[in-house]
Scaffold this motif. Structure first.
Motif, PDB file in Angstrom:
ATOM      1  N   UNK A 120      91.259  16.637  56.216  1.00  0.00           N
ATOM      2  CA  UNK A 120      90.182  15.883  56.858  1.00  0.00           C
ATOM      3  C   UNK A 120      89.043  15.753  55.851  1.00  0.00           C
ATOM      4  N   UNK A 121      88.753  14.525  55.474  1.00  0.00           N
ATOM      5  CA  UNK A 121      87.678  14.242  54.524  1.00  0.00           C
ATOM      6  C   UNK A 121      86.367  14.007  55.270  1.00  0.00           C
ATOM      7  N   UNK A 122      86.462  13.405  56.455  1.00  0.00           N
ATOM      8  CA  UNK A 122      85.271  13.124  57.258  1.00  0.00           C
ATOM      9  C   UNK A 122      85.617  13.264  58.729  1.00  0.00           C
ATOM     10  N   UNK A 123      84.664  13.797  59.481  1.00  0.00           N
ATOM     11  CA  UNK A 123      84.834  13.969  60.930  1.00  0.00           C
ATOM     12  C   UNK A 123      83.441  13.899  61.545  1.00  0.00           C
ATOM     13  N   UNK A 124      83.191  12.861  62.355  1.00  0.00           N
ATOM     14  CA  UNK A 124      81.838  12.667  62.892  1.00  0.00           C
ATOM     15  C   UNK A 124      81.847  12.004  64.258  1.00  0.00           C
ATOM     16  N   UNK A 125      80.830  12.298  65.006  1.00  0.00           N
ATOM     17  CA  UNK A 125      80.526  11.579  66.239  1.00  0.00           C
ATOM     18  C   UNK A 125      79.300  10.684  66.028  1.00  0.00           C
ATOM     19  N   UNK A 126      78.835  10.599  64.785  1.00  0.00           N
ATOM     20  CA  UNK A 126      77.589   9.892  64.480  1.00  0.00           C
ATOM     21  C   UNK A 126      77.760   8.711  63.531  1.00  0.00           C
TER      22      UNK A 126
ATOM     23  N   UNK B  21      83.025  -2.170  59.901  1.00  0.00           N
ATOM     24  CA  UNK B  21      83.282  -1.056  58.989  1.00  0.00           C
ATOM     25  C   UNK B  21      82.520   0.162  59.485  1.00  0.00           C
ATOM     26  N   UNK B  22      83.228   1.291  59.706  1.00  0.00           N
ATOM     27  CA  UNK B  22      82.503   2.502  60.090  1.00  0.00           C
ATOM     28  C   UNK B  22      81.850   3.148  58.866  1.00  0.00           C
ATOM     29  N   UNK B  23      80.578   3.482  58.996  1.00  0.00           N
ATOM     30  CA  UNK B  23      79.840   4.209  57.970  1.00  0.00           C
ATOM     31  C   UNK B  23      79.586   5.615  58.504  1.00  0.00           C
ATOM     32  N   UNK B  24      80.071   6.611  57.771  1.00  0.00           N
ATOM     33  CA  UNK B  24      80.026   8.011  58.185  1.00  0.00           C
ATOM     34  C   UNK B  24      78.861   8.714  57.494  1.00  0.00           C
ATOM     35  N   UNK B  25      78.078   9.493  58.237  1.00  0.00           N
ATOM     36  CA  UNK B  25      77.003  10.240  57.577  1.00  0.00           C
ATOM     37  C   UNK B  25      77.569  11.175  56.505  1.00  0.00           C
ATOM     38  N   UNK B  26      76.933  11.185  55.345  1.00  0.00           N
ATOM     39  CA  UNK B  26      77.374  12.092  54.267  1.00  0.00           C
ATOM     40  C   UNK B  26      77.401  13.543  54.736  1.00  0.00           C
ATOM     41  N   UNK B  27      76.538  13.889  55.663  1.00  0.00           N
ATOM     42  CA  UNK B  27      76.501  15.258  56.175  1.00  0.00           C
ATOM     43  C   UNK B  27      77.800  15.637  56.884  1.00  0.00           C
ATOM     44  N   UNK B  28      78.588  14.641  57.305  1.00  0.00           N
ATOM     45  CA  UNK B  28      79.842  14.892  58.017  1.00  0.00           C
ATOM     46  C   UNK B  28      81.067  14.636  57.149  1.00  0.00           C
TER      47      UNK B  28
END
Length: 124
Positions: free
Chosen positions: A32-38, A50-57
């Motif tokens: 898992x490289x990224x996992x977010x609800x945000x 396009x989904x943009x994932x917070x770097x924090x996640x």
């Protein structure tokens, strides 16, 4: 860089950024490289969202910055990361706009993934 065209979204080229509202998980080589609800969804003109994932996640230990740069007159200059555990397929698989233009300022500190350079991007 100052001679590059800079455009504003409008009726001929709309861009919206809204909360995705669902969990987004990105997997490469079983990790898992990224996992977010945000995540944020960026919709631009007729392109798919396009989904943009917070770097924090994002598990940044799995990313390696590259020297690749591209330019979008609506969003600004993008920089890229590879995901080494994905091999050649995952070179420049991730991009970000470190200083996005005002119209898309919400995507600052977020990254996006090329779907064909990761194993999966699951939304939901």
């Amino acid at each position: 860089m100052t001679d590059r065209p800079r455009k504003q979204p409008g009726p001929d080229h709309p861009i919206t950024v809204t909360p995705t509202g669902e969990r987004v998980v990105v997997v490469v080589a079983g990790r898992v490289v990224a996992d977010t609800d945000n995540a944020l969804s960026l919709r631009e003109a007729t392109y798919p969202a396009v989904p943009y994932v917070p770097l924090a996640d994002v598990d940044r230990t799995l990313l390696e910055r590259t020297g690749t740069r591209t330019y979008c007159p609506y969003k600004g200059e993008a920089s890229y990361y590879s995901i080494p555990l994905g091999g050649e397929r995952s070179v420049d698989a991730v991009w970000e706009y470190p200083a996005p233009y005002d119209a898309v300022a919400q995507i600052k500190d977020h990254v996006a993934f090329y779907p064909d350079r990761v194993d999966s991007i699951t939304i939901g």
